[in-house]
Design a protein around this motif. Sequence first.
Motif, short mmCIF file in Angstrom:
data_model
loop_
_atom_site.label_atom_id
_atom_site.label_comp_id
_atom_site.label_asym_id
_atom_site.label_seq_id
_atom_site.Cartn_x
_atom_site.Cartn_y
_atom_site.Cartn_z
N SER A 16 0.66 -1.25 0.04
CA SER A 16 -0.08 -0.06 -0.01
C SER A 16 0.83 1.31 0.10
CB SER A 16 -0.95 0.06 1.24
OG SER A 16 -1.53 1.35 1.06
N ASN A 17 0.81 2.14 -1.01
CA ASN A 17 1.34 3.18 -1.31
C ASN A 17 0.60 4.49 -1.33
OD1 ASN A 17 3.51 5.17 -1.85
ND2 ASN A 17 3.83 4.02 -3.83
N THR A 18 -0.11 4.96 -0.34
CA THR A 18 -1.08 5.95 -0.20
C THR A 18 -0.63 7.36 -0.89
OG1 THR A 18 -0.59 6.45 1.99
CG2 THR A 18 -2.04 4.93 1.63
N THR A 19 0.50 7.62 -0.99
CA THR A 19 1.20 8.77 -1.43
C THR A 19 1.69 8.68 -2.63
OG1 THR A 19 3.41 8.85 -0.29
CG2 THR A 19 1.83 9.78 0.99
N GLY A 20 1.70 7.74 -3.28
CA GLY A 20 2.33 7.46 -4.70
C GLY A 20 3.57 7.68 -4.79
N ALA A 34 12.32 3.33 -8.15
CA ALA A 34 12.36 2.81 -6.89
C ALA A 34 10.93 3.28 -6.29
CB ALA A 34 13.42 3.72 -6.15
N TYR A 35 10.59 2.24 -5.66
CA TYR A 35 9.22 2.36 -4.78
C TYR A 35 9.25 1.80 -3.53
CZ TYR A 35 8.30 -2.27 -6.90
OH TYR A 35 8.15 -3.32 -7.25
N PRO A 36 8.28 1.91 -2.76
CA PRO A 36 8.26 1.15 -1.33
C PRO A 36 8.13 -0.27 -1.61
CG PRO A 36 7.02 3.21 -1.38
CD PRO A 36 7.53 2.85 -2.49
N GLY A 37 9.01 -0.96 -0.95
CA GLY A 37 8.91 -2.67 -0.71
C GLY A 37 7.78 -2.99 0.27
N ILE A 90 13.05 -0.51 0.16
CA ILE A 90 13.13 -0.03 -1.06
C ILE A 90 13.15 -1.11 -2.34
CG2 ILE A 90 14.19 1.58 -2.73
CD1 ILE A 90 15.40 3.28 -0.55
N ALA A 91 11.99 -1.18 -3.12
CA ALA A 91 12.23 -2.13 -4.30
C ALA A 91 12.93 -1.28 -5.38
CB ALA A 91 10.66 -2.51 -4.34
N LEU A 92 13.91 -1.95 -5.87
CA LEU A 92 14.47 -1.16 -6.96
C LEU A 92 14.03 -2.18 -8.36
CD1 LEU A 92 16.45 1.05 -7.76
CD2 LEU A 92 18.37 -0.57 -7.77
N TYR A 93 13.72 -1.50 -9.39
CA TYR A 93 13.21 -2.35 -10.78
C TYR A 93 13.85 -1.64 -11.94
CZ TYR A 93 9.84 -4.56 -13.79
OH TYR A 93 9.15 -5.36 -14.59
N ASP A 94 14.49 -2.35 -12.57
CA ASP A 94 14.99 -2.19 -13.77
C ASP A 94 13.89 -1.76 -14.80
OD1 ASP A 94 16.35 -1.60 -16.30
OD2 ASP A 94 18.02 -2.82 -15.38
N GLY A 95 13.57 -0.47 -15.42
CA GLY A 95 12.56 -0.21 -16.32
C GLY A 95 12.99 -0.68 -17.90
N HIS A 151 15.41 1.96 5.77
CA HIS A 151 15.12 2.61 7.11
C HIS A 151 14.34 1.59 7.93
CE1 HIS A 151 16.44 6.60 5.71
NE2 HIS A 151 16.04 6.21 4.46
N ASP A 152 13.91 1.84 9.30
CA ASP A 152 13.18 1.08 10.05
C ASP A 152 12.06 1.37 9.48
OD1 ASP A 152 15.62 -0.18 11.33
OD2 ASP A 152 15.65 1.45 12.87
N GLY A 153 11.48 2.74 9.54
CA GLY A 153 10.14 3.17 9.60
C GLY A 153 9.97 3.25 8.01
N PRO A 154 8.72 3.32 7.62
CA PRO A 154 8.23 3.58 6.24
C PRO A 154 8.69 4.67 5.59
CG PRO A 154 6.11 3.39 7.81
CD PRO A 154 7.51 3.42 8.65
N LEU A 155 8.74 4.59 4.22
CA LEU A 155 9.49 5.54 3.49
C LEU A 155 8.61 6.78 3.36
CD1 LEU A 155 10.83 3.26 0.75
CD2 LEU A 155 12.20 4.26 2.34
N ALA A 156 9.42 8.04 3.12
CA ALA A 156 8.65 9.41 2.74
C ALA A 156 9.16 9.92 1.67
CB ALA A 156 8.74 10.08 3.98
N ALA A 157 10.44 9.58 1.29
CA ALA A 157 10.94 10.41 -0.07
C ALA A 157 12.08 9.72 -0.43
CB ALA A 157 11.44 11.62 0.50
N LEU A 158 12.13 9.63 -2.12
CA LEU A 158 12.95 8.98 -2.86
C LEU A 158 13.68 9.84 -4.01
CD1 LEU A 158 11.19 5.55 -3.12
CD2 LEU A 158 13.38 5.99 -1.94
N ALA A 159 14.97 9.85 -4.54
CA ALA A 159 15.40 10.67 -5.39
C ALA A 159 16.45 10.04 -5.78
CB ALA A 159 15.58 12.04 -4.94
#
Length: 410
Positions: free
Chosen positions: A115-119, A133-136, A143-148, A160-168
Amino acid sequence: CSSLAIGTTTGYRLFSLSSVEQLDQVHESNEIPDVYIVERLFSSSLVVVVSHARPQQMNVYHFKKGTEICNYSYATKILSIRLNRQRLVVCLEESIYIHNIKDMKLLKTIMDTPSNTTGLCALSINHANSYLAYPGSATSGEIALYDGNTLKTACTIPAHDGPLAALAFNSTGSKLASASEKGTVIRVFSIPGGQKLYEFRRGMKRYVNISSLVFSMDSQFLCASSNTETVHIFKLEHLTDSRPEEPPTWSGYMGKMFQAATNYLPAQVSGMMSQDRAFATVRLNISGQRNICALSTIQKLPRLLVTTSDGHLYIYNLDPQDGGECVLIKNHSLLGSGKMEENKENDLQPPVPQSYAATVARQSTVPSTSTMPGYSEDGGALRGEVIPEHEFATGPVCLDDENEFPPVSI
């Protein structure tokens, strides 16, 4: 970071960021109201728009020709869209769709994502390394890393220990920065291996919601902004590798004492002591408001750009050598009618400190956008690529009109 797109209650606007003093509006559209997603393909005429009126539909336009290239509808609300010259990614709460940007065909659907409520997702702007990259996990900071390009999973990173908030990603797709919902620690990983390269602490006193993470085009700096009034800029360097021998001063002696003491402290504590502090900071005159940051080179000098959700663009000078407090040099209003209206406070520009003169003198050493990495055409769409006719398109669309693809260098 050479243009700005904003969605409004009446449509959307595109601006060029080639000048500090003047904000040029490239395009304005009032055809679709309540736009909450507007993504432009670099400096080309391709723009992707999503409206609250139809939150499940993505519209792709060639805005200079005023034509719709195509539109796609999805099962649930579109939360975010990312694109480079090779791929267009649509993120829903529990699935991700990957399109081939040359013909807009759907290549892959990643179903049943956590579930990724913030997209939250990030796509490398370097299409030769189209990593996604998106939350795993919805409960931890994986972090789930996918080769597009190969359409295969690359790896998972326990960031991180807690849920992700930002990726770049950085401009070449070789580094990935992340922050958790706590917002106290920012980490940078190598791509595609996932090894931790850097760890920065933006504060321990309070948890914050980091809304924006961005690398400079040369990957030397990483900027983080949140719902607080402070923006942090970190320098990606290993101090132990480049720092000269410290003079025999009291501070130098104490520094060595602390360094020696970390060998006897628990790993968690010693890690906190060795983490790098912010290289440069900005104190905004607002707090509690969502904002987006960018590190860009405008008129041959490094700038920090901050856009706030109330419709303002703040431009700061960044001293790449000495850091410190960044100086506000311009404040633009993005919501004026027609020609951009600027706040009266623009007439009262703060004095530029003498230390910044050194930055101006060094401007010849600042790389221009055209020489920075991340714009290689290898492995991606060729210059002047024609998008074939789509079932919704009125005709073939060429993105090379007016020599604007690839991006025009500043």
